[in-house]
Motif scaffolding. Structure first.
Motif, PDB file in Angstrom:
ATOM      1  N   ILE A  47       3.481  87.371  13.151  1.00 33.80           N
ATOM      2  CA  ILE A  47       3.892  85.976  13.297  1.00 33.80           C
ATOM      3  C   ILE A  47       3.153  85.085  12.307  1.00 33.80           C
ATOM      4  CG2 ILE A  47       2.363  85.056  15.067  1.00 33.80           C
ATOM      5  CD1 ILE A  47       6.078  84.805  15.305  1.00 33.80           C
ATOM      6  N   VAL A  48       1.910  85.427  11.985  1.00 32.23           N
ATOM      7  CA  VAL A  48       1.175  84.649  10.991  1.00 32.23           C
ATOM      8  C   VAL A  48       1.772  84.864   9.607  1.00 32.23           C
ATOM      9  CG1 VAL A  48      -1.057  84.492   9.804  1.00 32.23           C
ATOM     10  CG2 VAL A  48      -0.970  84.475  12.282  1.00 32.23           C
ATOM     11  N   LEU A  49       2.196  86.079   9.320  1.00 33.88           N
ATOM     12  CA  LEU A  49       2.802  86.347   8.013  1.00 33.88           C
ATOM     13  C   LEU A  49       4.175  85.687   7.865  1.00 33.88           C
ATOM     14  CD1 LEU A  49       1.808  90.066   7.435  1.00 33.88           C
ATOM     15  CD2 LEU A  49       0.897  88.042   6.302  1.00 33.88           C
ATOM     16  N   LEU A  50       4.858  85.425   8.970  1.00 33.82           N
ATOM     17  CA  LEU A  50       6.162  84.775   8.908  1.00 33.82           C
ATOM     18  C   LEU A  50       6.071  83.272   8.644  1.00 33.82           C
ATOM     19  CD1 LEU A  50       8.111  86.446  11.841  1.00 33.82           C
ATOM     20  CD2 LEU A  50       8.543  86.686   9.403  1.00 33.82           C
ATOM     21  N   GLY A  99      -2.619  70.389   7.593  1.00 36.85           N
ATOM     22  CA  GLY A  99      -2.505  71.642   8.333  1.00 36.85           C
ATOM     23  C   GLY A  99      -2.886  71.460   9.791  1.00 36.85           C
ATOM     24  N   ALA A 100      -3.658  72.392  10.334  1.00 37.63           N
ATOM     25  CA  ALA A 100      -4.025  72.364  11.746  1.00 37.63           C
ATOM     26  C   ALA A 100      -5.139  71.370  12.038  1.00 37.63           C
ATOM     27  CB  ALA A 100      -4.448  73.763  12.193  1.00 37.63           C
ATOM     28  N   ILE A 101      -5.766  70.830  10.998  1.00 40.80           N
ATOM     29  CA  ILE A 101      -6.884  69.926  11.211  1.00 40.80           C
ATOM     30  C   ILE A 101      -6.406  68.508  11.532  1.00 40.80           C
ATOM     31  CG2 ILE A 101      -8.940  68.930  10.132  1.00 40.80           C
ATOM     32  CD1 ILE A 101      -9.173  71.478   8.488  1.00 40.80           C
ATOM     33  N   SER A 102      -5.305  68.088  10.960  1.00 45.02           N
ATOM     34  CA  SER A 102      -4.849  66.717  11.167  1.00 45.02           C
ATOM     35  C   SER A 102      -4.284  66.523  12.570  1.00 45.02           C
ATOM     36  CB  SER A 102      -3.781  66.351  10.133  1.00 45.02           C
ATOM     37  OG  SER A 102      -2.577  67.030  10.425  1.00 45.02           O
ATOM     38  N   ALA A 103      -4.245  65.279  12.995  1.00 45.58           N
ATOM     39  CA  ALA A 103      -3.725  64.962  14.321  1.00 45.58           C
ATOM     40  C   ALA A 103      -2.207  65.065  14.358  1.00 45.58           C
ATOM     41  CB  ALA A 103      -4.170  63.561  14.725  1.00 45.58           C
ATOM     42  N   SER A 106       4.296  78.054  15.397  1.00 41.28           N
ATOM     43  CA  SER A 106       2.896  77.721  15.676  1.00 41.28           C
ATOM     44  C   SER A 106       2.593  77.806  17.172  1.00 41.28           C
ATOM     45  CB  SER A 106       2.553  76.334  15.132  1.00 41.28           C
ATOM     46  OG  SER A 106       3.247  75.326  15.830  1.00 41.28           O
ATOM     47  N   LYS A 107       3.586  77.452  18.002  1.00 43.34           N
ATOM     48  CA  LYS A 107       3.386  77.580  19.449  1.00 43.34           C
ATOM     49  C   LYS A 107       3.265  79.046  19.859  1.00 43.34           C
ATOM     50  CE  LYS A 107       5.616  73.281  20.801  1.00 43.34           C
ATOM     51  NZ  LYS A 107       6.716  72.655  21.531  1.00 43.34           N
ATOM     52  N   VAL A 108       4.093  79.892  19.263  1.00 42.23           N
ATOM     53  CA  VAL A 108       4.021  81.327  19.550  1.00 42.23           C
ATOM     54  C   VAL A 108       2.689  81.885  19.065  1.00 42.23           C
ATOM     55  CG1 VAL A 108       5.040  83.574  18.982  1.00 42.23           C
ATOM     56  CG2 VAL A 108       6.518  81.650  19.529  1.00 42.23           C
ATOM     57  N   THR A 109       2.224  81.419  17.906  1.00 44.95           N
ATOM     58  CA  THR A 109       0.942  81.876  17.370  1.00 44.95           C
ATOM     59  C   THR A 109      -0.194  81.534  18.320  1.00 44.95           C
ATOM     60  OG1 THR A 109       1.758  81.561  15.118  1.00 44.95           O
ATOM     61  CG2 THR A 109      -0.612  81.765  15.390  1.00 44.95           C
ATOM     62  N   TRP A 110      -0.188  80.292  18.825  1.00 46.89           N
ATOM     63  CA  TRP A 110      -1.225  79.875  19.768  1.00 46.89           C
ATOM     64  C   TRP A 110      -1.163  80.701  21.046  1.00 46.89           C
ATOM     65  CZ3 TRP A 110      -5.555  77.421  19.235  1.00 46.89           C
ATOM     66  CH2 TRP A 110      -5.722  76.550  18.160  1.00 46.89           C
ATOM     67  N   GLY A 111       0.034  80.963  21.540  1.00 48.54           N
ATOM     68  CA  GLY A 111       0.179  81.771  22.749  1.00 48.54           C
ATOM     69  C   GLY A 111      -0.334  83.189  22.561  1.00 48.54           C
TER      70      GLY A 111
END
Length: 120
Positions: free
Chosen positions: A19-22, A37-41, A49-54
């Motif tokens: 999923i990260v490679l996709l 990226g993931a740092i900004s609000a 990204s939701k699947v990655t977090w899960g």
């Protein structure tokens, strides 16, 4: 039980890699200059990204579960207990003298031969 959790852990790891490679590359090394990226609000909450977090949360949970299972398995015992038997006592023995024609072994402590200088 441990094997089931281990197989789930392996599947989660492979899924997380896939999923990260996709996901789309933001450009810029290590998140620099790619729009935050993931740092900004205002990070985009896409489906990937939701699947990655899960998957990441599930991966961490299985890691903790495997740690707890391994700790319960080894509670109250040490590696030496699992070997069985007692540790052998160190015995003071003198090594056997080598055969007189064996030139590959160094001379013993009590044996002194002539000192011959090297011709270099």
């Amino acid at each position: 039980m441990e094997n089931v959790v281990l197989i789930i852990h392996l599947l989660l790891a492979l899924s997380l890699i896939g999923i990260v490679l996709l996901q789309r590359s933001e450009g810029g090394g290590l998140g620099m200059g790619g729009g935050g990226g993931a740092i900004s609000a205002r990070a985009a909450a896409t489906a990937l990204s939701k699947v990655t977090w899960g998957l990441a949360i599930a991966f961490i949970c299985t890691s903790l579960a495997l740690t707890v299972i391994a700790a319960e398995k080894s509670a109250g015992s040490s590696v030496l207990d699992r070997l069985g038997g007692e540790a052998p006592a160190a015995e003071e023995t003198t090594p056997a003298e080598p055969a007189p024609g064996n030139a590959l072994l160094p001379p013993s402590a009590g044996e002194s031969g002539p000192i011959v200088p090297r011709a270099d």
